[in-house]
Design a protein around this motif. Sequence first.
Motif, PDB file in Angstrom:
ATOM      1  N   GLU A   1      -2.976  32.689 -81.434  1.00 50.87           N
ATOM      2  CA  GLU A   1      -3.900  32.048 -82.358  1.00 50.87           C
ATOM      3  C   GLU A   1      -4.527  30.773 -81.805  1.00 50.87           C
ATOM      4  OE1 GLU A   1      -1.794  31.542 -86.002  1.00 50.87           O
ATOM      5  OE2 GLU A   1      -2.710  33.353 -86.833  1.00 50.87           O
ATOM      6  N   SER A   2      -4.100  30.394 -80.593  1.00 50.40           N
ATOM      7  CA  SER A   2      -4.600  29.153 -80.020  1.00 50.40           C
ATOM      8  C   SER A   2      -6.118  29.207 -79.805  1.00 50.40           C
ATOM      9  CB  SER A   2      -3.893  28.912 -78.686  1.00 50.40           C
ATOM     10  OG  SER A   2      -4.509  27.871 -78.004  1.00 50.40           O
ATOM     11  N   ASP A   3      -6.790  28.080 -80.015  1.00 48.02           N
ATOM     12  CA  ASP A   3      -8.248  28.051 -79.911  1.00 48.02           C
ATOM     13  C   ASP A   3      -8.750  28.029 -78.470  1.00 48.02           C
ATOM     14  OD1 ASP A   3      -8.638  28.136 -82.608  1.00 48.02           O
ATOM     15  OD2 ASP A   3      -8.414  25.957 -82.820  1.00 48.02           O
ATOM     16  N   VAL A   4      -7.945  27.413 -77.588  1.00 46.17           N
ATOM     17  CA  VAL A   4      -8.288  27.506 -76.169  1.00 46.17           C
ATOM     18  C   VAL A   4      -7.255  28.405 -75.517  1.00 46.17           C
ATOM     19  CG1 VAL A   4      -9.472  25.324 -75.839  1.00 46.17           C
ATOM     20  CG2 VAL A   4      -6.986  25.390 -75.804  1.00 46.17           C
ATOM     21  N   GLN A   5      -7.572  28.882 -74.319  1.00 43.80           N
ATOM     22  CA  GLN A   5      -6.620  29.753 -73.641  1.00 43.80           C
ATOM     23  C   GLN A   5      -5.320  28.989 -73.396  1.00 43.80           C
ATOM     24  OE1 GLN A   5      -7.399  30.726 -69.553  1.00 43.80           O
ATOM     25  NE2 GLN A   5      -6.568  32.776 -69.812  1.00 43.80           N
ATOM     26  N   PRO A   6      -4.204  29.470 -73.955  1.00 42.89           N
ATOM     27  CA  PRO A   6      -2.947  28.742 -73.794  1.00 42.89           C
ATOM     28  C   PRO A   6      -2.120  29.266 -72.617  1.00 42.89           C
ATOM     29  CG  PRO A   6      -2.682  30.420 -75.455  1.00 42.89           C
ATOM     30  CD  PRO A   6      -4.048  30.623 -74.842  1.00 42.89           C
ATOM     31  N   VAL A   7      -1.069  28.536 -72.296  1.00 39.70           N
ATOM     32  CA  VAL A   7      -0.076  29.021 -71.340  1.00 39.70           C
ATOM     33  C   VAL A   7       1.168  29.367 -72.145  1.00 39.70           C
ATOM     34  CG1 VAL A   7       1.361  28.425 -69.364  1.00 39.70           C
ATOM     35  CG2 VAL A   7      -0.958  27.544 -69.503  1.00 39.70           C
ATOM     36  N   LEU A   8       1.671  30.575 -71.969  1.00 39.52           N
ATOM     37  CA  LEU A   8       2.887  30.980 -72.672  1.00 39.52           C
ATOM     38  C   LEU A   8       4.002  31.158 -71.659  1.00 39.52           C
ATOM     39  CD1 LEU A   8       4.440  32.037 -75.180  1.00 39.52           C
ATOM     40  CD2 LEU A   8       3.538  34.294 -74.669  1.00 39.52           C
ATOM     41  N   LEU A   9       5.080  30.407 -71.859  1.00 37.64           N
ATOM     42  CA  LEU A   9       6.221  30.507 -70.952  1.00 37.64           C
ATOM     43  C   LEU A   9       7.285  31.376 -71.608  1.00 37.64           C
ATOM     44  CD1 LEU A   9       8.158  29.559 -68.631  1.00 37.64           C
ATOM     45  CD2 LEU A   9       8.710  27.626 -70.076  1.00 37.64           C
ATOM     46  N   VAL A  10       7.634  32.468 -70.964  1.00 34.56           N
ATOM     47  CA  VAL A  10       8.758  33.283 -71.433  1.00 34.56           C
ATOM     48  C   VAL A  10       9.899  32.982 -70.471  1.00 34.56           C
ATOM     49  CG1 VAL A  10       9.552  35.594 -71.977  1.00 34.56           C
ATOM     50  CG2 VAL A  10       7.149  35.019 -72.240  1.00 34.56           C
ATOM     51  N   ASP A  11      10.816  32.140 -70.909  1.00 39.33           N
ATOM     52  CA  ASP A  11      11.797  31.575 -69.995  1.00 39.33           C
ATOM     53  C   ASP A  11      13.065  32.422 -69.942  1.00 39.33           C
ATOM     54  OD1 ASP A  11      12.512  29.775 -68.136  1.00 39.33           O
ATOM     55  OD2 ASP A  11      13.101  28.206 -69.536  1.00 39.33           O
ATOM     56  N   GLU A  12      13.495  32.758 -68.749  1.00 43.64           N
ATOM     57  CA  GLU A  12      14.731  33.488 -68.494  1.00 43.64           C
ATOM     58  C   GLU A  12      14.783  34.816 -69.222  1.00 43.64           C
ATOM     59  OE1 GLU A  12      18.160  31.221 -68.105  1.00 43.64           O
ATOM     60  OE2 GLU A  12      17.130  29.329 -67.911  1.00 43.64           O
ATOM     61  N   ILE A  13      13.832  35.646 -68.902  1.00 44.50           N
ATOM     62  CA  ILE A  13      13.723  36.945 -69.578  1.00 44.50           C
ATOM     63  C   ILE A  13      14.929  37.828 -69.292  1.00 44.50           C
ATOM     64  CG2 ILE A  13      12.457  38.120 -67.713  1.00 44.50           C
ATOM     65  CD1 ILE A  13      10.715  39.313 -70.005  1.00 44.50           C
ATOM     66  N   ASP A  14      15.589  37.577 -68.181  1.00 42.41           N
ATOM     67  CA  ASP A  14      16.738  38.421 -67.825  1.00 42.41           C
ATOM     68  C   ASP A  14      17.958  38.170 -68.698  1.00 42.41           C
ATOM     69  OD1 ASP A  14      16.650  35.897 -66.659  1.00 42.41           O
ATOM     70  OD2 ASP A  14      18.194  36.427 -65.222  1.00 42.41           O
TER      71      ASP A  14
END
Lengths: 391, 282
Positions: free
Chosen positions: B107-120
Amino acid sequence: MLIPFFFKLREAGVPVSITEFLALLEALEARLANASAEDFYYLSRACMVKDERHFDRFDRAFAAHFKGAEELFDSMMKQIPEDWLRRMGERNLSDEEKAKIEALGGWDKLIETLKKRLEEQKERHEGGNKWIGTRGTSPFGAYGYNPEGIRIGQDGSRNRRAVKVWDQREYQNLADNVELGTRNIKVALRKLRKFAREGVADHLDLDDTISSTARNAGLLDLKFVPERHNAIKILLFLDVGGSMDDHVKVCEELFSAARTEFKHLEYFYFHNFVYESVWKDNRRRHREKTSTMDVMRTYGHDYKLIFVGDATMSPYEIVQPGGSVEHWNEEAGAVWIKRLLKTWPHHVWLNPEPQQRWEYTPSVQITRELVEDRMFPLTLAGLDQAIKALH
Amino acid sequence: MTSRFAGTDSYVATEDLMMAVNAAVTLGRPLLVKGEPGTGKTQLAEEVAASLQRPLYRWHIKSTTKAQQGLYEYDAVSRLRDSQLGEAKVHDIGNYIVKGRMWEAFESDVQPVLLVDEIDKADIEFPNDLLHELDRMEFYVYETRQWVKAHHRPIIIITSNNEKELPDAFLRRCFFHYIRFPDEATMTRIVQVHYPTLKKELLAEALGAFFKLRETPGLKKKPSTSELLDWIKLIVAEDIPPEALRTDDPKKSIPPLYGALLKNEQDVHLFEQLVFLNRRRQ
């Protein structure tokens, strides 16, 4: 030019798919790599290799494919790091060793041999041989440095660093055929873990109860689930002493990893081969023995049997009654192992010896036949295959 | 709209890392980052967000995290409670939909950075459950029957510590980068970025001691970049002279404050033993 490269990568064992290849093309179209060999190398690696274990394979395939084609890129490939090697050698070698090298035909010859050796190794690797790189090639090893130890580009010269990053093979120790740590083993063993819900539904499932009650508009709706068990049961037979001393560390690691991964894990020790008795405590092995028959009666058919041993001994120890080095055995080891395998049909034998040496040891051949060819090297790749065979 | 990432004042990015990040940003695909603990995987997302001036959404994964939680959760318990209390809002199920990190990023208005931390850390099936969402950047909310679509394709950075193998289908959708342990030259740059006023002499000695320590055979956990930075901070705070770090002096061959570098009791023990042996030999 790129399509053959794609197939070369697949041939070299890098699991690339069309999706990834298209991603690379897309990236090239977006002008991410600006006509520099190094950029292209980094970009294609980020697109097509998804596991650091495959970096080394990628590097070699890249080097082989783009050999001679580097002039296409705007780069400076003329300097082959021979002069560097020479300097490296002069720094590290004693006078005596230098004299030996001279005797071998001097540096040029040695470097020639080194190159040839690297080529050979590559080919052997592509043939599926798992153990390259773990030991130095002999003439080089003798002088205290091996191809693995060569690091190109240490002196910070930009030229040389740009030259063939892929030829440095810095990811060699990440390849899955080399190192085996507790953590790695755990990851591998986890594949064997199979959680199953068994038995009667006797645990209140709180989450399910709450959500069904809520969905039920507030009327209480109780839900139960059976208790969760680790369904895999393991029986581990470990060879100790003698020729196994070299492999103690690896085995210890396997054992400690296995112990934390499984609820049902039983282990026993044997020496060289299994006979009528095994033991649990290696310090008191002569006093406290367990009869193999008892073990066979105690643990059910659903246990999976894993042997860990180098199977390196005199063939008599397997095929002859009385062949054991430690005691007089009434029945031959081969008879006993057949009994064990009949009791536990899911079995594998893990061998810490490098696989290419197996064929030179008759006792390994005999054991392999006895365990129906389910002998695997004690490497991550081998462990993976073993676990597949156990299922 | 997209600009190029080239490291920041506080983060040294190697060329291959920059290439991987820029490829991921340009093509809008997730970037999977692996590497030894303490080499700055999580840091990377923060630095990318800072340098491209994008908002950062962090989603930290635990062993119990479900893919669904990143999208949204249906809070059935509050709805149950509200229904018992006879509140009016109970009739609209939308009141009980709690947005997850991914929805917020969408929903962010500008392109955001999404961190998916330690997926393992999550369950083995976790990455598979996110395939469609990562591909199309959209998902369906069953309870309210609505499609949620990303306004701008987020820059997704995923970190992994290699505890579990990730499924192939998932890997195919990502770019991949493995952060290698920095060599001495890169390490010098990293330390300089963090401590610009550090004396050259002290830095050289500290790095020497650090790389020597890393080479100690049999260490369970080798000290990494973050530990080195902590250690230097302590050295600076305690005002320890560079001479004290010189490890070839047998009497002082344990580097001072080494507790910041070795985090494992057995490692400390092993190290002390080795030092002791060395001393005896001399």
